[in-house]
Write a protein that holds these residues in place. Structure first.
Motif, short mmCIF file in Angstrom:
data_model
loop_
_atom_site.label_atom_id
_atom_site.label_comp_id
_atom_site.label_asym_id
_atom_site.label_seq_id
_atom_site.Cartn_x
_atom_site.Cartn_y
_atom_site.Cartn_z
N VAL A 296 -50.40 24.23 -46.23
CA VAL A 296 -51.63 24.93 -45.84
C VAL A 296 -52.67 24.71 -46.92
N LEU A 297 -53.79 24.11 -46.56
CA LEU A 297 -54.89 23.86 -47.48
C LEU A 297 -56.02 24.83 -47.13
N GLY A 298 -56.36 25.72 -48.05
CA GLY A 298 -57.38 26.71 -47.73
C GLY A 298 -57.84 27.48 -48.94
N SER A 299 -58.50 28.61 -48.68
CA SER A 299 -59.02 29.46 -49.75
C SER A 299 -57.88 30.26 -50.37
N PRO A 300 -58.05 30.67 -51.64
CA PRO A 300 -56.98 31.45 -52.30
C PRO A 300 -56.74 32.77 -51.58
N PRO A 301 -55.50 33.21 -51.50
CA PRO A 301 -55.23 34.52 -50.89
C PRO A 301 -55.93 35.64 -51.66
N ILE A 302 -56.46 36.59 -50.93
CA ILE A 302 -57.16 37.73 -51.53
C ILE A 302 -56.20 38.91 -51.63
N ASN A 303 -56.26 39.60 -52.74
CA ASN A 303 -55.50 40.84 -52.90
C ASN A 303 -56.27 41.94 -52.18
N ASP A 305 -55.50 44.80 -51.25
CA ASP A 305 -55.31 46.16 -51.73
C ASP A 305 -56.44 46.57 -52.68
N GLU A 306 -56.95 45.59 -53.45
CA GLU A 306 -58.05 45.87 -54.38
C GLU A 306 -59.36 46.15 -53.64
N PHE A 307 -59.49 45.60 -52.44
CA PHE A 307 -60.74 45.74 -51.68
C PHE A 307 -60.61 46.78 -50.57
N GLU A 308 -59.46 47.42 -50.51
CA GLU A 308 -59.17 48.30 -49.38
C GLU A 308 -60.17 49.46 -49.28
N GLU A 309 -60.45 50.13 -50.39
CA GLU A 309 -61.33 51.30 -50.36
C GLU A 309 -62.76 50.90 -49.99
N THR A 310 -63.26 49.82 -50.59
CA THR A 310 -64.60 49.35 -50.25
C THR A 310 -64.68 48.96 -48.78
N GLU A 333 -63.18 37.81 -45.02
CA GLU A 333 -63.59 37.29 -46.32
C GLU A 333 -65.11 37.25 -46.46
N PHE A 334 -65.83 37.13 -45.37
CA PHE A 334 -67.29 37.14 -45.45
C PHE A 334 -67.82 38.49 -45.93
N GLU A 335 -67.11 39.56 -45.60
CA GLU A 335 -67.49 40.87 -46.14
C GLU A 335 -67.36 40.87 -47.67
N VAL A 336 -66.30 40.25 -48.15
CA VAL A 336 -66.08 40.20 -49.60
C VAL A 336 -67.18 39.41 -50.28
N THR A 337 -67.48 38.21 -49.77
CA THR A 337 -68.46 37.35 -50.43
C THR A 337 -69.87 37.92 -50.36
N CYS A 338 -70.23 38.55 -49.24
CA CYS A 338 -71.58 39.12 -49.14
C CYS A 338 -71.71 40.37 -50.00
#
Length: 525
Positions: A296-303, A305-310, A333-338
């Motif tokens: 699988v070639l793609g973006s790194p997995p996001i943790n 749990d760290e973004f859960e509250e936000t 992931e677009f929520e994270v980057t924006c």
């Protein structure tokens, strides 16, 4: 695509595939005004997702930067039926800009059109979803910054690096049309860069693009055609279709160690979770077995749990604005980057804030301050290059049967474009190490035809010689045994040689007797 207001700093969030955040300044600072412009309503980056995100992000940052947000305002402009990406999206955005300028409502003294074509207007433009590679041209876009991760170019480069690492010089590509659905646009864009870069390097790599449509047929035909070209197959499809492709490969007995399938997966969005074998259906066993031969070639997995509250607070805001729209465990992931884009812009803006210095709000000045810098956030770090573009990291993952998870095998980033072993797996994956993209004589022995002919002749000649030799040995043995048998049957026959032998024996004994000393008898009187 921003506006100049004589007595305000205007920070606009513009949601298209190209640019999302804009900043312009006037002669003095009295307020910060935010304007978001939303085209269409795609599930991952439409106005229903992004408008609440910016509402929440701005409110959260306002508490952190009270001086900067002293009199801030926020307004959203939405064109729901508009295309959101590509040339149609750009055209629609320009039309929306013209409508807003024509209203003369929020910005009565607006006098600018767009930073895309008029960089002299000195406005900061920051993207957070997808972006065109031309923003790297600082002579044309001196005030543009890209925090976007939806850029397929690095993944194409990572694929070529992977092929060089294992010495693969050929690859078959299966391009799924996905029935022409809206999801097909994402799939086409994911596969665009690998196809273009393989074509540019066609003197180094051979590739064969196979068109199929998983809405109309299985992957069997495409897989068979692919195996006739290379043992390395790039599968350009999404989600559940990829599971079916792996199951079809299993049925074709391709998953016995002779083939490798590479799956592209750039960003996790609603409806497109990471690939999983388990769906509690009749494909589970096949797919799990086939995963051992999948990369699988793609973006790194996001943790997450760290973004859960936000994420929870963003979704609460969305539900309050548009009704229940979120689903449990929805990840985007677009929520994270924006969110990261807003935080980064405001961090630098706050650092350069000086009410008495208009230069500190220059788009070019802000772009220079943001570029060539690393930003550390709780979830992950962000690095911007000298060109003002985000360093994108791609990872190559393989399936670990023992842990039942995908593990990172290699990492690749645009700032240091070299495929590097992961610190956990050390790049050890036995499947790829022993699989050439093509056997020495080709998939159909086509490169060894002449050699094979001579070899066949040699084997035939040797076989004939061996047969003749065996026949000679057998004949000699038969003759010897036959003679022995004939001699044993004539035991009663008297041969002249036998008489000669007896005569010689008698003469020999007579001679010996003559040689003995003779006794003389004397008579005594």
């Amino acid at each position: 695509m921003t506006f100049i207001h004589s007595n305000a700093i205007s920070l606009g969030v513009f949601l298209t595939c190209l640019f999302t955040v804009f900043l312009s300044s006037g002669s003095s600072v009295e307020a910060v005004n935010f304007l978001s412009i939303h085209l269409g309503n795609v599930q991952s980056s439409g106005y229903v997702v992004m408008q609440p995100l910016f509402n929440y992000s701005l409110e959260a940052q306002a508490r952190q930067y009270p001086r900067l947000f002293q009199n801030y305002t926020y307004e959203a402009k939405v064109r729901r039926e508009s295309p959101h990406c590509g040339p149609p999206g750009v055209e629609a955005s320009l039309g929306l800009m013209a409508d807003i300028i024509g209203e003369k409502k929020s910005f009565p003294e607006a006098a600018a059109l767009t930073v895309l074509f008029v960089p002299q207007l000195d406005m900061l433009a920051v993207s957070c979803t997808a972006v065109d590679g031309s923003v790297r041209k600082k002579d044309r876009f001196p005030s543009s910054i890209s925090l976007a991760t939806a850029d397929s170019e690095p993944y194409g480069a990572a694929l070529l690096a992977l092929m060089r690492y294992y010495g693969w010089r050929s690859i078959a590509i299966i391009s799924d049309q996905l029935g022409g659905s809206t999801r097909a646009n994402r799939n086409v864009e994911q596969c665009r860069a690998p196809l273009e870069q393989l074509y540019e390097r066609r003197s180094e790599f051979e590739f064969h693009n196979i068109i199929t449509d998983s809405y109309k047929e299985s992957f069997t035909r495409a897989l068979i055609e692919a195996t006739n070209f290379s043992r390395i197959i790039l599968s350009c499809t999404l989600g559940e279709a990829q599971r079916r492709a792996m199951a079809d490969a299993f049925d074709l007995k391709m998953m016995t160690g002779d083939y490798i399938i590479i799956h592209l997966f750039e960003n996790e969005t609603p409806g497109e979770p990471p690939l999983s074998w388990q769906r509690n259906d009749d494909l589970d066993v096949k797919v799990r077995s086939a995963f051992q031969h999948l990369l699988v070639l793609g973006s790194p997995p996001i943790n997450w749990d760290e973004f859960e509250e936000t994420s929870r607070l963003m979704h609460q805001r969305r539900d309050s604005m548009f009704g229940p729209t979120t689903t449990p465990d929805e990840r985007n992931e677009f929520e994270v980057t924006c969110y990261e884009a807003v935080v980064t812009v405001l961090k630098v803006l706050n650092e350069s804030y000086d009410p008495n210095d208009a230069r500190s709000f220059s788009g070019r000045f802000m772009a220079r301050k943001m570029a060539n810098r690393t930003y550390d956030f709780p979830l992950r770090s962000i690095t911007l290059t000298d060109a003002g573009t985000r360093t994108i990291v791609a990872v190559v993952q393989h399936y670990n049967v023992t842990s039942d998870t995908f593990q990172v095998l290699f990492t690749y980033n645009t700032d240091d474009p070299v495929l590097r072993n992961s610190s956990t797996s050390q790049g050890r994956w036995a499947q790829a190490a022993i699989i050439p993209d093509r056997p020495r004589c080709g998939l159909s022995n086509q490169y060894c035809t002449q050699s094979a002919t001579w070899l066949t002749i040699l084997i035939a000649v040797l076989a004939v010689l061996v047969c003749l030799l065996l026949a000679g040995v057998a004949g000699t043995l038969w003759w010897y045994l036959r003679m022995q048998r004939r001699s044993s049957l004539r035991w009663w026959c008297i041969d002249n040689n036998d008489f000669e032998c007896l005569y010689q024996t008698a003469n020999s004994r007579l001679s010996e007797a003559n040689d003995l000393p003779r006794l003389r008898f004397v008579t005594l009187h």
